[in-house]
Design an enzyme around this catalytic site. Sequence first.
Site, short mmCIF file in Angstrom:
data_model
loop_
_atom_site.label_atom_id
_atom_site.label_comp_id
_atom_site.label_asym_id
_atom_site.label_seq_id
_atom_site.Cartn_x
_atom_site.Cartn_y
_atom_site.Cartn_z
N GLU A 89 -95.62 105.18 25.94
CA GLU A 89 -95.80 107.31 25.30
C GLU A 89 -94.43 107.15 25.36
O GLU A 89 -93.48 106.91 25.79
CB GLU A 89 -95.32 107.95 27.55
CG GLU A 89 -96.94 107.02 28.06
CD GLU A 89 -96.81 108.24 29.56
OE1 GLU A 89 -95.82 108.85 29.91
OE2 GLU A 89 -96.79 107.03 30.50
N THR A 114 -94.72 114.05 27.38
CA THR A 114 -94.78 112.38 26.64
C THR A 114 -96.17 111.97 25.70
O THR A 114 -97.49 112.42 26.25
CB THR A 114 -95.19 110.83 27.45
OG1 THR A 114 -95.96 111.33 28.60
CG2 THR A 114 -93.15 111.04 28.59
P1 ADP Z 1 -100.41 113.86 28.63
O1 ADP Z 1 -101.00 113.29 29.84
O2 ADP Z 1 -101.95 114.03 27.90
O3 ADP Z 1 -99.89 112.99 27.26
P2 ADP Z 1 -97.97 115.29 29.06
O4 ADP Z 1 -97.81 116.13 30.30
O5 ADP Z 1 -97.57 113.61 29.31
O6 ADP Z 1 -100.00 114.86 28.58
O7 ADP Z 1 -97.86 115.97 27.11
C1 ADP Z 1 -97.79 115.98 26.52
C2 ADP Z 1 -98.05 116.59 25.04
O8 ADP Z 1 -96.71 117.65 25.03
C3 ADP Z 1 -98.13 115.69 23.95
O9 ADP Z 1 -99.39 115.14 23.31
C4 ADP Z 1 -98.26 116.22 23.05
O10 ADP Z 1 -99.05 117.20 22.54
C5 ADP Z 1 -96.85 117.84 23.93
N1 ADP Z 1 -95.49 117.77 23.43
C6 ADP Z 1 -94.81 118.84 23.31
N2 ADP Z 1 -93.42 118.88 23.00
C7 ADP Z 1 -93.41 117.54 23.15
C8 ADP Z 1 -92.16 116.28 23.23
N3 ADP Z 1 -90.78 116.82 22.81
N4 ADP Z 1 -92.73 115.04 23.30
C9 ADP Z 1 -94.08 114.55 23.46
N5 ADP Z 1 -95.13 115.24 23.66
C10 ADP Z 1 -94.37 116.81 23.53
N1 RBF Z 2 -92.17 105.89 34.82
C1 RBF Z 2 -91.76 104.83 36.59
O1 RBF Z 2 -92.73 104.57 37.33
N2 RBF Z 2 -91.01 104.41 36.28
C2 RBF Z 2 -89.94 104.03 35.13
O2 RBF Z 2 -88.32 103.81 35.47
C3 RBF Z 2 -90.04 105.30 34.11
N3 RBF Z 2 -89.23 105.63 33.17
C4 RBF Z 2 -89.73 106.48 32.41
C5 RBF Z 2 -88.98 106.56 31.18
C6 RBF Z 2 -88.61 107.85 30.34
C7 RBF Z 2 -88.38 108.23 28.96
C8 RBF Z 2 -90.16 108.77 30.49
C9 RBF Z 2 -90.13 109.73 29.54
C10 RBF Z 2 -91.06 108.15 31.38
C11 RBF Z 2 -90.45 107.59 32.34
N4 RBF Z 2 -91.94 107.24 33.50
C12 RBF Z 2 -91.11 105.90 34.44
C13 RBF Z 2 -92.47 107.65 33.70
C14 RBF Z 2 -94.08 107.28 33.72
O3 RBF Z 2 -93.79 106.84 32.14
C15 RBF Z 2 -94.83 108.78 33.16
O4 RBF Z 2 -94.80 109.45 31.81
C16 RBF Z 2 -95.33 109.23 34.58
O5 RBF Z 2 -95.63 108.46 35.12
C17 RBF Z 2 -95.61 110.86 34.69
O6 RBF Z 2 -95.75 111.22 35.18
MG MG Z 3 -98.00 111.95 27.73
#
Ligand code: ADP
Ligand code: RBF
Ligand code: MG
Length: 193
Positions: A122, A57
């Site tokens: 995110e 994300t």
């Molecule tokens: P963080 O905790 O730093 O946000 P994530 O595990 O959520 O780490 O990874 C996010 C990063 O992954 C984004 O900032 C981006 O650089 C990269 N990324 C690669 N593919 C995607 C995607 N399909 N959607 C969002 N972010 C992506």
């Molecule tokens: N975390 C939650 O605690 N509850 C949720 O309902 C929830 N829904 C999510 C839906 C989407 C589409 C995504 C991308 C993440 C969601 N998360 C949720 C996870 C949270 O925002 C964050 O990405 C995690 O805490 C990472 O481990």
């Molecule tokens: Mg993220």
Amino acid sequence: MAINHKHDEPFSTEAYREARPHKVGPDDGPEPPFPIVMYGLVQAGFGRGSKELGCPTANLPEEAIRPMTSQCKAGIYYGYARVHQPPKGAPVDLGEQGIEVHPMVMSLGWNPFYKNEKMTAEVHVIHEFEHDFYGHEISVVVLGYIRPELDYTSRDALKEDIATDIQVTLNSLGRPAYTKFKNDTTWSHAKIK
Ligand code: ADP
Ligand code: RBF
Ligand code: MG
């Protein structure tokens, strides 16, 4: 999973999960306050393992998410996103497909890191990128609400629901009144402050 103390409606997680719809929002297009446009530079998050969930994300800066936080409650939202190419000479090139407009699903939530005092947004872009894009500009248009943020008891339940969120997003965006935002450069090329 994070515990969200700020739900404004009571609900039962399991009952909700079983009954959830596979398409959301009116067929004739987004209803107010949508569309909501956001723009900012992708930030490093807290490494809470979104990638390990198979769902990276892109985190948006606080000022970029104000249009959402001022009008919307915590929850999962859908729309489109466009990641911009980095400044000339930067090492990462996302390629032609990388910088196209792609469907996105977004989690707007209360961040436990800040003792649930700050909201974070995110964005999971529904596209396989070849590189990370930290520091890139990203433009987002939010077109509708999918579901509330749930308190998960297992990672697998969250993974399943994210897979459903992606399907709901693609189904919902498939209608002409939503698809037309894909080619709308008023949001995808906007650099709003
Ligand atoms: P963080 O905790 O730093 O946000 P994530 O595990 O959520 O780490 O990874 C996010 C990063 O992954 C984004 O900032 C981006 O650089 C990269 N990324 C690669 N593919 C995607 C995607 N399909 N959607 C969002 N972010 C992506
Ligand atoms: N975390 C939650 O605690 N509850 C949720 O309902 C929830 N829904 C999510 C839906 C989407 C589409 C995504 C991308 C993440 C969601 N998360 C949720 C996870 C949270 O925002 C964050 O990405 C995690 O805490 C990472 O481990
Ligand atoms: Mg993220």
